[in-house]
Design an enzyme around this catalytic site. Structure first.
Site, short mmCIF file in Angstrom:
data_model
loop_
_atom_site.label_atom_id
_atom_site.label_comp_id
_atom_site.label_asym_id
_atom_site.label_seq_id
_atom_site.Cartn_x
_atom_site.Cartn_y
_atom_site.Cartn_z
N ASN A 102 29.80 34.59 40.60
CA ASN A 102 29.61 34.07 42.10
C ASN A 102 28.33 34.28 43.02
O ASN A 102 27.79 33.39 43.42
CB ASN A 102 30.79 34.41 42.88
CG ASN A 102 31.75 33.42 43.11
OD1 ASN A 102 31.77 32.33 43.44
ND2 ASN A 102 32.93 33.93 42.49
N THR B 100 32.27 34.92 34.14
CA THR B 100 32.97 35.91 34.67
C THR B 100 34.21 36.09 33.96
O THR B 100 35.10 35.30 33.86
CB THR B 100 32.79 35.82 35.98
OG1 THR B 100 33.76 36.80 36.68
CG2 THR B 100 33.59 34.48 36.81
N ILE B 101 34.47 37.44 34.04
CA ILE B 101 35.92 37.72 33.46
C ILE B 101 37.01 37.50 34.42
O ILE B 101 38.14 37.52 34.20
CB ILE B 101 35.96 39.39 33.21
CG1 ILE B 101 35.94 40.09 34.16
CG2 ILE B 101 35.19 39.36 31.85
CD1 ILE B 101 36.29 41.64 33.80
N ASP B 102 36.45 37.20 35.97
CA ASP B 102 37.26 37.12 36.94
C ASP B 102 37.71 35.85 37.09
O ASP B 102 38.84 35.62 37.81
CB ASP B 102 36.59 37.67 38.18
CG ASP B 102 36.19 39.06 38.31
OD1 ASP B 102 36.68 39.74 37.65
OD2 ASP B 102 35.45 39.20 39.04
N GLU C 279 42.65 45.45 40.93
CA GLU C 279 41.51 46.39 41.59
C GLU C 279 41.73 46.29 43.19
O GLU C 279 41.70 47.06 43.75
CB GLU C 279 40.17 46.24 41.26
CG GLU C 279 39.85 46.79 39.79
CD GLU C 279 38.49 46.52 39.73
OE1 GLU C 279 37.79 47.32 39.16
OE2 GLU C 279 37.94 45.31 39.71
N GLN D 10 37.40 46.15 29.73
CA GLN D 10 37.82 44.68 29.74
C GLN D 10 36.63 43.52 29.73
O GLN D 10 36.67 42.46 29.49
CB GLN D 10 38.39 44.37 31.26
CG GLN D 10 39.85 45.17 31.09
CD GLN D 10 40.33 45.42 32.62
OE1 GLN D 10 40.87 44.42 32.88
NE2 GLN D 10 40.00 46.52 33.19
N ARG D 11 35.50 44.19 29.65
CA ARG D 11 34.41 43.28 29.71
C ARG D 11 33.69 43.65 28.35
O ARG D 11 32.58 42.82 28.13
CB ARG D 11 33.12 43.48 30.74
CG ARG D 11 33.71 43.26 32.19
CD ARG D 11 32.80 42.79 33.26
NE ARG D 11 31.57 43.55 33.13
CZ ARG D 11 31.03 44.30 34.35
NH1 ARG D 11 31.57 44.24 35.15
NH2 ARG D 11 29.66 44.84 34.26
#
Ligand code: F6P
Length: 360
Positions: free
Chosen positions: A111, A133-135, A230, A282-283
């Protein structure tokens, strides 16, 4: 043709696979091509730190996590502020672009990075964006690369917790990355069979969380697993203004949200609670096959945009087709989970609690 490339913001597993896709398609289809790789994201452009890449640099990296160019966070908010030596960062990036006589700049970022990419587009540079992005929170694309690989890791963490939770009859919290959105928590939570999923988009009421734990106990289940983002937030905190929330968090005694939730559950139930935070794991590691395919497709489309001279777009995936979405429409917009979306409903139908009032 001269192309600049950079990877910006938090890394993810599939950055190299995506750069490889762009580079391979360019080397394959353009006779005379030079690629410059900027080091550590926009920092490399600001300070003129780059490498002239060889085609061999992009070989053997399909399965390699991280980024061969390095990355850094250069907050968009501070882009217009001079650096500590008074350097105008935007002017410096434009200078590097023109000095190298680039035909375009390819930005692999999330973003914040896409906001800066759009700023450079507005400043007249030819920019092409790729959704990293992992998001999975970039607007305009059904999926970002990195997300599925991170889902695999977060799911694996929940899977591992299952056996130990069952043995000891405890309540376990697995804290999943995602400050503003809960895609990763939602997908890993469903895939890992979590009993309770708490995400930023659905503020939780601790009483409903405790009801869900007690309901499981009554049904003879010895353990409960919570997947908590988170950025999970209580109903009380969600009602506060941004300023009041920040003020409240100043005196916060917890290292992260999971510890606060654990404290509140423990206080009311007396249950033994354990917290697991897989964090940056996680990344890490290699991209999963889904991401390798997605990255290759997005990268190839970015190369086509360069060849077509069609700049100012992001390569996105929509209904399994790769499409071009104007960067100006993407930049600054978050793709959030809608609380009434079908995936949330389906999860609720199988009894997953989201910390809000149960469905009738
Ligand atoms: O944006 C990706 C992400 O991994 C988020 O899920 C997480 O909240 C954040 O980055 C962590 O940032 P950093 O690596 O700067 O600690």
């Amino acid at each position: 043709m001269r192309v600049g490339m950079l990877t910006s913001g938090g890394d993810c597993q599939s950055l190299n696979a995506t750069m490889r896709g762009v580079a391979k398609a360019l080397y394959e289809n353009v006779e005379d091509i030079t690629i410059y790789g900027f080091l550590e994201g926009y920092k490399g452009m600001i300070y003129g730190e780059y490498r002239k890449m060889a085609s061999s640099d992009f070989s053997g990296i399909l399965t390699e996590g991280g980024t061969i160019l390095g990355s850094s966070r250069q907050p968009f908010k501070q882009m217009r502020d001079p650096d500590e030596n008074g350097l105008d960062k935007v002017a410096a990036m434009k200078h590097t672009y023109y000095q190298l006589r680039l035909d375009c700049l390819v930005v692999l970022g999330g973003n914040g990075s896409q906001k800066t990419a759009n700023l450079l587009r507005e400043e007249g540079l030819n920019v092409i964006a790729l959704p990293k992005t992992i998001d999975n929170d970039l607007w305009g694309t059904d999926m970002t690369f990195g997300f599925q690989s991170a889902v695999n890791i977060a799911t694996n963490a929940i899977d591992c917790i299952h056996t130990t939770a069952a043995s000891h009859g405890r309540v376990f919290i697995v804290e999943v990355m995602g400050h503003k959105v809960g895609w990763l928590t939602l997908h890993a939570g469903i895939a890992g069979g979590a009993d309770i999923i708490l995400i930023p988009e659905i503020p939780y009421n601790i009483d409903y969380v405790i009801d869900a734990i007690n309901k499981r106990k009554k049904a003879g289940k010895r353990f409960t697993i919570l997947a908590v983002a988170e950025g999970a937030i209580s109903e009380e905190d969600a009602k506060l203004s941004k300023k009041a929330f920040k003020e409240k968090r100043k005196d916060w005694q917890y290292p992260s949200v999971s510890y606060e939730i654990a404290h509140r559950i423990q206080e009311q139930t007396g249950d033994e609670i354990r917290i697991t935070v897989p964090g940056h794991m996680q990344r890490g590691g290699e991209p999963c096959p889904y991401d390798r395919v997605l990255s290759t497709r997005l990268g190839a489309e970015a190369a086509m945009m360069i060849i077509d001279g069609d700049f100012g777009n992001m390569a996105c995936v929509k209904n399994n087709e790769i499409v071009r979405v104007p960067l100006k429409d993407v930049a600054g917009k978050l793709k959030m989970i809608q609380p009434d979306s079908s995936i949330v409903k389906e999860a609720k139908l199988i009894g997953i609690c989201f910390g809000d009032a149960p469905m009738k």
